[in-house]
Scaffold this active site. Structure first.
Site, PDB file in Angstrom:
ATOM      1  N   GLU A 471       0.851  -1.174   0.000  1.00 38.11           N
ATOM      2  CA  GLU A 471       0.000   0.000   0.000  1.00 38.11           C
ATOM      3  C   GLU A 471       0.902   1.244   0.000  1.00 38.11           C
ATOM      4  O   GLU A 471       1.151   1.807  -1.026  1.00 38.11           O
ATOM      5  CB  GLU A 471      -0.952  -0.037   1.202  1.00 38.11           C
ATOM      6  CG  GLU A 471      -1.999   1.053   1.106  1.00 38.11           C
ATOM      7  CD  GLU A 471      -3.394   0.594   1.488  1.00 38.11           C
ATOM      8  OE1 GLU A 471      -3.557  -0.538   1.945  1.00 38.11           O
ATOM      9  OE2 GLU A 471      -4.326   1.398   1.319  1.00 38.11           O
ATOM     10  N   GLU A 735      -2.536   0.463  13.189  1.00 37.91           N
ATOM     11  CA  GLU A 735      -3.589   0.953  12.301  1.00 37.91           C
ATOM     12  C   GLU A 735      -4.946   0.980  13.013  1.00 37.91           C
ATOM     13  O   GLU A 735      -5.729   1.904  12.841  1.00 37.91           O
ATOM     14  CB  GLU A 735      -3.695   0.028  11.078  1.00 37.91           C
ATOM     15  CG  GLU A 735      -4.799   0.394  10.116  1.00 37.91           C
ATOM     16  CD  GLU A 735      -4.724  -0.418   8.827  1.00 37.91           C
ATOM     17  OE1 GLU A 735      -4.113  -1.502   8.831  1.00 37.91           O
ATOM     18  OE2 GLU A 735      -5.266   0.044   7.810  1.00 37.91           O
TER      19      GLU A 735
HETATM   20  C1  BGC Z   1      -5.262   2.676   4.453  1.00 36.89           C
HETATM   21  C2  BGC Z   1      -5.821   3.711   5.360  1.00 36.89           C
HETATM   22  C3  BGC Z   1      -6.693   4.605   4.558  1.00 36.89           C
HETATM   23  C4  BGC Z   1      -7.779   3.742   4.000  1.00 36.89           C
HETATM   24  C5  BGC Z   1      -8.918   4.377   3.358  1.00 36.89           C
HETATM   25  C6  BGC Z   1      -6.394   1.865   3.944  1.00 36.89           C
HETATM   26  O1  BGC Z   1      -6.039   0.773   3.228  1.00 36.89           O
HETATM   27  O2  BGC Z   1      -4.261   1.948   5.047  1.00 36.89           O
HETATM   28  O3  BGC Z   1      -5.085   4.169   6.372  1.00 36.89           O
HETATM   29  O4  BGC Z   1      -7.157   5.700   5.242  1.00 36.89           O
HETATM   30  O5  BGC Z   1      -7.297   2.669   3.256  1.00 36.89           O
HETATM   31  O6  BGC Z   1      -9.963   3.721   3.851  1.00 36.89           O
END
Ligand code: BGC
Length: 886
Positions: A471, A735
Site C-alpha cells: 500500500e 492501524e
Molecule cells: C489505508 C488507510 C486509509 C484507508 C482508506 C487503507 O487501506 O491503510 O489508512 O485511510 O485505506 O480507507
C-alpha cells in the site's frame, strides 16, 4: 551576545538546485539575553562572497528594511542566473542599537528547462523475457576527462524509476530513492549534487544505477506495476565550471555506456535481489577501462512530466538498530528481533561459498510458533536475496527498497551470524528539527516514542499510511489527521510543500480534492471523501500556522475553492448527503458516527479554512463569501443535528468533538455540548473515535475544562486505548485499536498494519496542552506557553523547535509549589499562563521585579505574565494549583 544562525533558503541549509524565481530566506537569532528584538534586517546576495564584504552585491541588496521578520523573506533582486552559486548574508539591527552580521550562506540556482535539451533519457533495455525475479537493474556511466582546474562541478540528475548516482568509485550522496515520487506524467523532480570534493583533473567516471521504484515497480495494492513506465531510465547534466569562468556541460546521451550488473531485481515492495557473482567491480572508478559487458546506452522516451527542482527532502538512513534477541524456530532459519518497528532494511556481513543464497524476509510480528508473520503484508514480498560470490566476508545492504519490520528472518547463511554482523537501518525523510517531550509517566513517554517511530517510518516521499504492506500510499485522511502531530515532532516544511504539490497535480478542475496523492494507481480515489479530501485545506493551514508560510496557501487556494464549491454545488441544503465518493466516515472507530454528520462537519471546516486563507491572501470579497458559507454550514449542522439540551442526534465522542473542535455551535451553546461530551466520555470510559476525530478528542476535552477526562483516556490501559497498545508490546502506532486484542488475537490480515500514524494524532496534545506550547501568531513570533493543570502528572518537559528557534516549557509540581521554566527564541514574545496562583517568583525574585516580565495578573486559577524572549524560571510558592480548566 546575539548571533545569527540557522540560515536557510527555501527551507534548506544549502540547496543545490533552486528553481523558484524569488527564493525565500530565513534565519534565527540566538542569544542568552532576554528581550532581544530585531528592528531591521538587510539581506545582500552576490555571485561572489567577496562582493558581500566589499558592499558590492551584484544580485540584491535589500537595504535596511524595518521589520522583525526572520522568515519567509523573499528575494527581490535582479533575475537570478541559472546554475549559479549565490552567496547571501543577513545583517540585523537590534532594539538595543547593536548590529549583527551572519556568516555567508549559499544557495544555488537550478538549470533552466532549456538546458535539459543537452540531456537525453537513457537506459539499457531489459530483455523481453524479464520476470519479477529477473528485472535486472541497468547501470549507466560516462568516462570523461577534466583538463584544467575546476572551481565548481555539479551533477543534476533525475530518473524514471529510482537512481543512485556515483562518481569516481562512490555514491554522490547518502540519500535514498531519488528522484522521489511524483505523478511522473505531470512532474519529475531533479536534484543537484556537489561533485567538487571528488572530481579529479584527468580521468573521471560518473554513473548511475537504475531500478523500477514507483515509476515502473509495484505501487499500492492489487499487484499494480508499471503505472508510469515500463522500465527505468536516467537523465543528467554535469556542469563543470573552470577557474576562468568557462563551463563544460556533459549530458546523458548515447555516448554513455550501459550494462547489467549484480542487481537481478529491485522493487520497493518485493525487495532487492543481488548476485555478487555478477559484480561489475569498480565500475565507476576514475580511469576504469572499458569492457565487453558495457554497451552503448540507448536513448528512450522518458516520463512525460515537466522537470522541476525537488523542493522536499529525500529519505536517508536515520538510525541503526542492533539485534535485541535472536531465535532459531526452525533449523537454518534465524529470526532477529530489532526491538522496534521501523521502515528500512537490514545490513549483513556475509561469508560463504560462491552460489550460496541468503534470503532476508521481513515482518512486523511473529506467529504463535515464533516464526515470521507476514500475512498482513499482503502482496508485499519484502524479501531481499543475496547470492554470495565466495571469498572474504562482505557487507551487503539493499539500496533500492525498504520494508516495514521489527523482525527479520535470515535463511541460507552457512555459518552462524554474530550480533554485529546484523544491523537494521531505519530510513526516513523526517530527519531534522525534532521536538522533544517527556513527562513523569512512562506510559505517556512510550506513546510519544511510538508516535515518533511511526512518524519516521511513514515520511518517505509522501506521508504514507503504512510502510510494510502493498500500500504505502499518500492517503489524505491519515495525513490530515496526523499533520499537527508530525509538525510538532519534525521539521516538515519542505516535505509537505512537496506533497501539497502532489495534491495539486492530482486534483481535477471543479472537483473535490483527492483521497490520495499521487493517485494514478487508484483512479477512483481522485474524487476524494469527507475528511480525506479536506487535507487540501487543513494541511496548508497547519503549515501556515507552524511556519507562517503564505506561499503554500497561495498554491493550495485554487484547490480549496474547487473542493468547497463542489461540495456546495452538490449539497445545496448544506448537509453533505451527496457525492461523498468513497466515504470512509470516522474510519476505524470502535463506535460509528453517521457519515453525513462527519461529512458536514468537515465541509464546514474546509469552508472556514478557505475563508481564512482568502483573508491571509488579501481576498476580502472571497473571504466574505466563504465565511458566510462556513457560517451557513455550521447553522445547518446545528439545525440538523443539535438538540436544545446540546445533545447531538449521534451520541458519540466523534460527533461532539467535531462540533466543538471545528467551532460549529454558537459560543453560548458550546458549554452544553461540552457537558454532553464529558457525559459520553464518562459513559464510554475509553476512546471510541477513529481517524477523523482522534486528534481532536483530548485537546477538546482539555479546552472545555475536562482535562481530567483527557488524562484519564491517555493513561487508560484497557482496550481500546493507546495504553493498551503499549501494554501489548507495541513499539509503533497500530492501524486499528484492535490490531491485536487479548480476546481475539490478530485482526484480519487484509487490513492490519502495526505502523500507521493516524491514531498517533494525539501527539499534538502533548505539546499543545500538556506542555502548553502554541503559536499566538502564525510562525511563532508570538508564543503562548500555557500548560494544562497537572492533574495526575507531576512533571512535563517539552521543547518545540519552531522556525524562530526552540520554545521550551518544563514544569513540575510538588505539594505546595509549582515550577515552570520557559524559553522563547530571540525576537519573539510570549504569554505565559501558569496554572497556579500564590507567591510568584522568577529566578528567585518576586515576579514583578523580574527583568523581561510584564503585566503580571491573576486570571481565575492561573497567573498570567507577558515575557520577552529568553529563559525564565517561575516558581509559585504556597500554590493553589488549578485542578481543571482550559
Ligand atoms: C489505508 C488507510 C486509509 C484507508 C482508506 C487503507 O487501506 O491503510 O489508512 O485511510 O485505506 O480507507
Amino acid at each position: 551576545m546575539v548571533e545569527i544562525c540557522q540560515q536557510r533558503c527555501e527551507y534548506h541549509a544549502r540547496p543545490l538546485a533552486v528553481d523558484v524565481s524569488a527564493p525565500r530566506f530565513e534565519w534565527q537569532l540566538a542569544s542568552d539575553q532576554r528581550d532581544v528584538r530585531q528592528n531591521w534586517y538587510r539581506i545582500v546576495v552576490a555571485t561572489d562572497a567577496a562582493a558581500l564584504t566589499a558592499d558590492t552585491a551584484d544580485l540584491w541588496d535589500s537595504g535596511e528594511v524595518t521589520s522583525a521578520d526572520t522568515t519567509q523573506v523573499a528575494y527581490a533582486g535582479s533575475p537570478l542566473p541559472p546554475t549559479t552559486r549565490c552567496c547571501w548574508q543577513v545583517h540585523a539591527g537590534l532594539a538595543d542599537g547593536t548590529q549583527v552580521a551572519s556568516p555567508v550562506a549559499t544557495f544555488e540556482t537550478a538549470p533552466v528547462p532549456n538546458a535539459w535539451a543537452a540531456a537525453a533519457w537513457i537506459t539499457r533495455r531489459r530483455p523481453m523475457d524479464a520476470t519479477d525475479d529477473h528485472r535486472p537493474a541497468p547501470y549507466v556511466r560516462r568516462r570523461f576527462t577534466v583538463t584544467r582546474p575546476a572551481r565548481r562541478a555539479r551533477l543534476y540528475a533525475t530518473a524514471g524509476g529510482i537512481y543512485q548516482a556515483w562518481l569516481n568509485g562512490a555514491p554522490v550522496a547518502a540519500t535514498r530513492f531519488a528522484p522521489g515520487w511524483t505523478d511522473y506524467d505531470k512532474r519529475v523532480q531533479f536534484h543537484g549534487y556537489d561533485l567538487d570534493a571528488r572530481l579529479a583533473i584527468g580521468d573521471n567516471t560518473v554513473g548511475a544505477v537504475l531500478t523500477d521504484g514507483w515509476f515502473s515497480g509495484y505501487v499500492g495494492p492489487f499487484d499494480t506495476r508499471e503505472v508510469w513506465g515500463k522500465q527505468p531510465c536516467f537523465r543528467a547534466l554535469i556542469v563543470v565550471e573552470y577557474i576562468d569562468g568557462s563551463r563544460d556541460v556533459l549530458g546523458t546521451d548515447e555516448s554513455w555506456e550501459a550494462a547489467f550488473g549484480p542487481i537481478l531485481a529491485a522493487d520497493l515492495q518485493r525487495g532487492e535481489s543481488y548476485d555478487a557473482r555478477r559484480d561489475l567491480g569498480d565500475w565507476s572508478a576514475a580511469g576504469v577501462a572499458g569492457s565487453r559487458r558495457w554497451q552503448p546506452a540507448v536513448a528512450v522516451d522518458g516520463p512525460a512530466g515537466v522537470l522541476v527542482a525537488a523542493p522536499g527532502p529525500l529519505a536517508e538512513p536515520v538510525g541503526e538498530l542492533a539485534p535485541r534477541a535472536r531465535t532459531e524456530p526452525m533449523p537454518g532459519s534465524q529470526i532477529v528481533d530489532f526491538g522496534a518497528n521501523i521502515a528500512g532494511h537490514v545490513r549483513l556481513r556475509l561469508a560463504g561459498p560462491a552460489g550460496t543464497i541468503v534470503r532476508i524476509r521481513h515482518g512486523e510480528r511473529l506467529d504463535a510458533d515464533g516464526c515470521l508473520y507476514t500475512e498482513n503484508l499482503r502482496g508485499a514480498r519484502a524479501t531481499d536475496t543475496v547470492v554470495l560470490a565466495g571469498g572474504p566476508a562482505r557487507v551487503w545492504e539493499p539500496t533500492f527498497t525498504y520494508h516495514g519490520f521489527r523482525y527479520a528472518e535470515i535463511t541460507g547463511h552457512p555459518g552462524p551470524l554474530a550480533d554485529d554482523d546484523v544491523t537494521a537501518v531505519a530510513v526516513s525523510a523526517a530527519v531534522t528539527g525534532a521536538g522533544s517531550f517527556s513527562c513523569d509517566h512512562e506510559l505517556v513517554n512510550r506513546v510519544h516514542a511510538n508516535i515518533n517511530t511511526s512518524l519516521r517510518a511513514n515520511f518517505i516521499e509522501v506521508p504514507t499510511d503504512c510502510p510494510q504492506r502493498d500500500e504505502r500510499l499518500g492517503w489524505t485522511g491519515d495525513a490530515q489527521a496526523f499533520a499537527p502531530t508530525a509538525l510538532r515532532n519534525a521539521d516538515l516544511a519542505a516535505f509537505y510543500t512537496k506533497w501539497l504539490t502532489d495534491i495539486d497535480d492530482t486534483r481535477e478542475p471543479a472537483a473535490p480534492l483527492p483521497d490520495m496523492a499521487p493517485c494514478k494507481i487508484l483512479p477512483w480515489a481522485v474524487a476524494g471523501s469527507p475528511g480525506y479530501a479536506d487535507a487540501g485545506t487543513i494541511v496548508p493551514w497547519e503549515l501556515y500556522q507552524a511556519y507562517g508560510d503564505r506561499r503554500v496557501l497561495r498554491t493550495a487556494y485554487p484547490g480549496m475553492t474547487s473542493h468547497v464549491d463542489f461540495m456546495h454545488r452538490h449539497n445545496p441544503d448544506l448537509i453533505v448527503r451527496n457525492d461523498r465518493n468513497n466515504d470512509y466516515g470516522d474510519w476505524l472507530a470502535p463506535v460509528d458516527t453517521p457519515k453525513d454528520l462527519v461529512a458536514t462537519a468537515y465541509f464546514a471546516r474546509s469552508a472556514r479554512l478557505t475563508a481564512d486563507t482568502a483573508r491571509v491572501l488579501g481576498g476580502e470579497t472571497e473571504h466574505a463569501r466563504y465565511a458566510e458559507l462556513a457560517d451557513q454550514v455550521a447553522a445547518a449542522f446545528v439545525a440538523e443535528y443539535v438538540g436544545d439540551d446540546g445533545a447531538l442526534a449521534a451520541d458519540t465522542q466523534c460527533a461532539y468533538v467535531l462540533a466543538l473542535a471545528f467551532g460549529l455551535v454558537p459560543a453560548e451553546r458550546a458549554p452544553a455540548l461540552a457537558r454532553q461530551l464529558a457525559r459520553v466520555v464518562t459513559r464510554d470510559g475509553r476512546v471510541t473515535t477513529g481517524f477523523m476525530a482522534v486528534g481532536h478528542l483530548l485537546p477538546t476535552l482539555t479546552a472545555t475544562g475536562r482535562h481530567d477526562l483527557a488524562l484519564q483516556l491517555m493513561l487508560a490501559e484497557e482496550y481500546p486505548s493507546w495504553g493498551y497498545m503499549v501494554r501489548a508490546g507495541a513499539t509503533s502506532i497500530w492501524e486499528r485499536w484492535d490490531s491485536w486484542t487479548a480476546e481475539r488475537g490478530l485482526q484480519d490480515p487484509w487490513m492490519n498494519s502495526f505502523n500507521h500514524v493516524a491514531l498517533g494524532a494525539v501527539g499534538d496534545w502533548f505539546y499543545r496542552c500538556l506542555a502548553g506550547i502554541q503559536p499566538l501568531e502564525p510562525g511563532y513570533r508570538r508564543v503562548q506557553v500555557a500548560p494544562a493543570p497537572p492533574g495526575s502528572l507531576r512533571a512535563v518537559d517539552a521543547t518545540y523547535q519552531s522556525i524562530r528557534g526552540a520554545v521550551r516549557s518544563s514544569w513540575q509540581v510538588t505539594a505546595d509549589s509549582y515550577y515552570l521554566q520557559v524559553s522563547l527564541p530571540a525576537n519573539t514574545t510570549g504569554t505565559v499562563r501558569l496554572p497556579a496562583v500564590g507567591d510568584v517568583y522568577e529566578d528567585e525574585r518576586p515576579v514583578t521585579a523580574s527583568a523581561g516580565v510584564r503585566d503580571v495578573r491573576v486570571d481565575g486559577s492561573s497567573t498570567v505574565v507577558q515575557v520577552g524572549s529568553g529563559s525564565y524560571r517561575f516558581t509559585v510558592r504556597n500554590a493553589a494549583v488549578a485542578t481543571s480548566g482550559a
